[in-house]
Motif scaffolding. Structure first.
Motif, PDB file in Angstrom:
ATOM      1  N   ARG A   1       0.890  -1.251  -0.205  1.00  0.00           N
ATOM      2  CA  ARG A   1      -0.039  -0.005  -0.170  1.00  0.00           C
ATOM      3  C   ARG A   1       0.885   1.306   0.001  1.00  0.00           C
ATOM      4  N   MET A   2       1.987   1.271   0.722  1.00  0.00           N
ATOM      5  CA  MET A   2       3.021   2.386   1.009  1.00  0.00           C
ATOM      6  C   MET A   2       3.793   2.605  -0.327  1.00  0.00           C
ATOM      7  N   GLU A   3       3.988   1.434  -0.846  1.00  0.00           N
ATOM      8  CA  GLU A   3       5.038   1.568  -1.962  1.00  0.00           C
ATOM      9  C   GLU A   3       4.540   2.330  -3.149  1.00  0.00           C
ATOM     10  N   GLY A   4       3.548   2.489  -3.528  1.00  0.00           N
ATOM     11  CA  GLY A   4       3.060   3.397  -4.686  1.00  0.00           C
ATOM     12  C   GLY A   4       3.179   5.082  -4.441  1.00  0.00           C
ATOM     13  N   LEU A   5       2.979   5.317  -3.030  1.00  0.00           N
ATOM     14  CA  LEU A   5       2.859   6.518  -2.622  1.00  0.00           C
ATOM     15  C   LEU A   5       4.300   7.392  -2.364  1.00  0.00           C
ATOM     16  N   ARG A   6       3.922   8.780  -2.765  1.00  0.00           N
ATOM     17  CA  ARG A   6       5.131   9.605  -2.673  1.00  0.00           C
ATOM     18  C   ARG A   6       5.457  10.017  -1.044  1.00  0.00           C
TER      19      ARG A   6
ATOM     20  N   SER B   1      18.242   0.034   5.226  1.00  0.00           N
ATOM     21  CA  SER B   1      17.339  -0.750   4.677  1.00  0.00           C
ATOM     22  C   SER B   1      16.022   0.000   5.253  1.00  0.00           C
ATOM     23  N   THR B   2      14.944   0.095   4.598  1.00  0.00           N
ATOM     24  CA  THR B   2      13.727   0.726   4.948  1.00  0.00           C
ATOM     25  C   THR B   2      12.746  -0.332   5.470  1.00  0.00           C
ATOM     26  N   LYS B   3      13.073  -1.550   5.530  1.00  0.00           N
ATOM     27  CA  LYS B   3      12.370  -2.706   5.690  1.00  0.00           C
ATOM     28  C   LYS B   3      12.393  -2.964   7.437  1.00  0.00           C
ATOM     29  N   LYS B   4      11.428  -2.208   7.743  1.00  0.00           N
ATOM     30  CA  LYS B   4      11.244  -2.434   9.488  1.00  0.00           C
ATOM     31  C   LYS B   4       9.809  -2.145   9.756  1.00  0.00           C
ATOM     32  N   LEU B   5       9.671  -2.806  11.249  1.00  0.00           N
ATOM     33  CA  LEU B   5       8.326  -2.597  11.466  1.00  0.00           C
ATOM     34  C   LEU B   5       8.113  -1.171  12.173  1.00  0.00           C
TER      35      LEU B   5
ATOM     36  N   ILE C   1       3.488  10.502   4.627  1.00  0.00           N
ATOM     37  CA  ILE C   1       3.299  11.126   5.861  1.00  0.00           C
ATOM     38  C   ILE C   1       1.901  11.642   5.886  1.00  0.00           C
ATOM     39  N   ARG C   2       1.324  12.205   4.883  1.00  0.00           N
ATOM     40  CA  ARG C   2      -0.159  12.637   5.347  1.00  0.00           C
ATOM     41  C   ARG C   2      -1.256  11.304   5.914  1.00  0.00           C
ATOM     42  N   LEU C   3      -0.948  10.295   5.065  1.00  0.00           N
ATOM     43  CA  LEU C   3      -1.917   9.037   5.561  1.00  0.00           C
ATOM     44  C   LEU C   3      -1.592   8.588   6.885  1.00  0.00           C
TER      45      LEU C   3
ATOM     46  N   LEU D   1       3.217   0.281  10.256  1.00  0.00           N
ATOM     47  CA  LEU D   1       3.658   0.098   9.061  1.00  0.00           C
ATOM     48  C   LEU D   1       4.456  -1.175   8.924  1.00  0.00           C
ATOM     49  N   GLU D   2       4.131  -2.089   7.869  1.00  0.00           N
ATOM     50  CA  GLU D   2       4.935  -3.253   7.624  1.00  0.00           C
ATOM     51  C   GLU D   2       6.269  -3.075   7.387  1.00  0.00           C
ATOM     52  N   ASP D   3       6.510  -2.207   6.579  1.00  0.00           N
ATOM     53  CA  ASP D   3       8.092  -1.867   5.991  1.00  0.00           C
ATOM     54  C   ASP D   3       8.458  -0.486   6.398  1.00  0.00           C
ATOM     55  N   GLY D   4       7.798   0.087   7.337  1.00  0.00           N
ATOM     56  CA  GLY D   4       8.599   1.373   7.821  1.00  0.00           C
ATOM     57  C   GLY D   4       8.827   2.510   6.824  1.00  0.00           C
ATOM     58  N   LEU D   5       9.523   3.594   7.366  1.00  0.00           N
ATOM     59  CA  LEU D   5       9.885   4.894   6.586  1.00  0.00           C
ATOM     60  C   LEU D   5      11.210   4.845   6.270  1.00  0.00           C
ATOM     61  N   SER D   6      11.833   5.547   5.071  1.00  0.00           N
ATOM     62  CA  SER D   6      13.372   5.842   5.041  1.00  0.00           C
ATOM     63  C   SER D   6      13.557   6.699   6.296  1.00  0.00           C
ATOM     64  N   PRO D   7      14.963   6.947   6.518  1.00  0.00           N
ATOM     65  CA  PRO D   7      15.309   7.828   7.525  1.00  0.00           C
ATOM     66  C   PRO D   7      14.888   9.254   6.938  1.00  0.00           C
ATOM     67  N   ASP D   8      15.024   9.752   5.862  1.00  0.00           N
ATOM     68  CA  ASP D   8      14.592  11.006   5.383  1.00  0.00           C
ATOM     69  C   ASP D   8      12.864  10.976   5.643  1.00  0.00           C
ATOM     70  N   GLU D   9      12.281  10.177   5.413  1.00  0.00           N
ATOM     71  CA  GLU D   9      10.743  10.175   5.459  1.00  0.00           C
ATOM     72  C   GLU D   9      10.337  10.393   6.913  1.00  0.00           C
ATOM     73  N   GLU D  10      11.290   9.623   7.904  1.00  0.00           N
ATOM     74  CA  GLU D  10      10.944   9.634   9.314  1.00  0.00           C
ATOM     75  C   GLU D  10      11.372  11.239   9.740  1.00  0.00           C
ATOM     76  N   SER D  11      12.227  11.799   9.296  1.00  0.00           N
ATOM     77  CA  SER D  11      12.598  13.024   9.710  1.00  0.00           C
ATOM     78  C   SER D  11      11.573  14.041   9.279  1.00  0.00           C
TER      79      SER D  11
END
Length: 132
Positions: A25-30, A102-106, A35-37, A50-60
């Motif tokens: 579900r998150m894969e196709g989103l910018r 890796s962004t693969k994190k719960l 963040i808005r979701l 989130l099954e796969d988490g966010l990148s460090p930039d997205e978390e910031s």
């Protein structure tokens, strides 16, 4: 018919809603769509996982956007906890060589006034979730 969002059926009077969002579900989103979701769900009082988490930039960016939306009477912010899956299985040799994470994190995200982390290690996140 418009696509249903995780918080469309929220009934916070009966308990705490947990939105489990798949990696696909998150894969196709910018980044800002992700963040808005997340923030829309948390602002509704939901716990978002989130099954796969966010990148460090997205978390910031999530933390940055959250800080601009905090309001004493309406939104107290977020609590966020993550842990990575096995590094070797999720990252290619090139990613490890280049130092890319890796962004693969719960990832568990919830309203700061409803979620309290009790314990966190590399295999478990234990949290106490309360109603408002």
């Amino acid at each position: 018919m418009p696509e249903a969002t995780p918080s469309d059926s929220a009934d916070s009077e009966n308990g705490v809603q947990i939105d489990l969002i798949s990696g696909s579900r998150m894969e196709g989103l910018r980044s800002m769509e992700k963040i808005r979701l997340i923030l829309d769900g948390v602002r509704d009082g939901n716990i978002v996982i989130l099954e796969d988490g966010l990148s460090p930039d997205e978390e910031s960016k999530l933390i940055e956007v959250t800080m601009t939306e905090i309001s004493p009477d309406e939104f107290s912010g977020i609590e966020i906890e993550s842990y990575p899956h096995e590094e070797a299985a999720d990252q290619s040799f090139l990613d490890r060589l280049m130092g890319r994470e890796s962004t693969k994190k719960l990832t568990v995200i919830g309203p700061a006034n409803q979620i309290e982390t009790l314990h966190k290690d590399d295999q478990l996140i234990s949290a106490l979730v309360s109603r408002k």
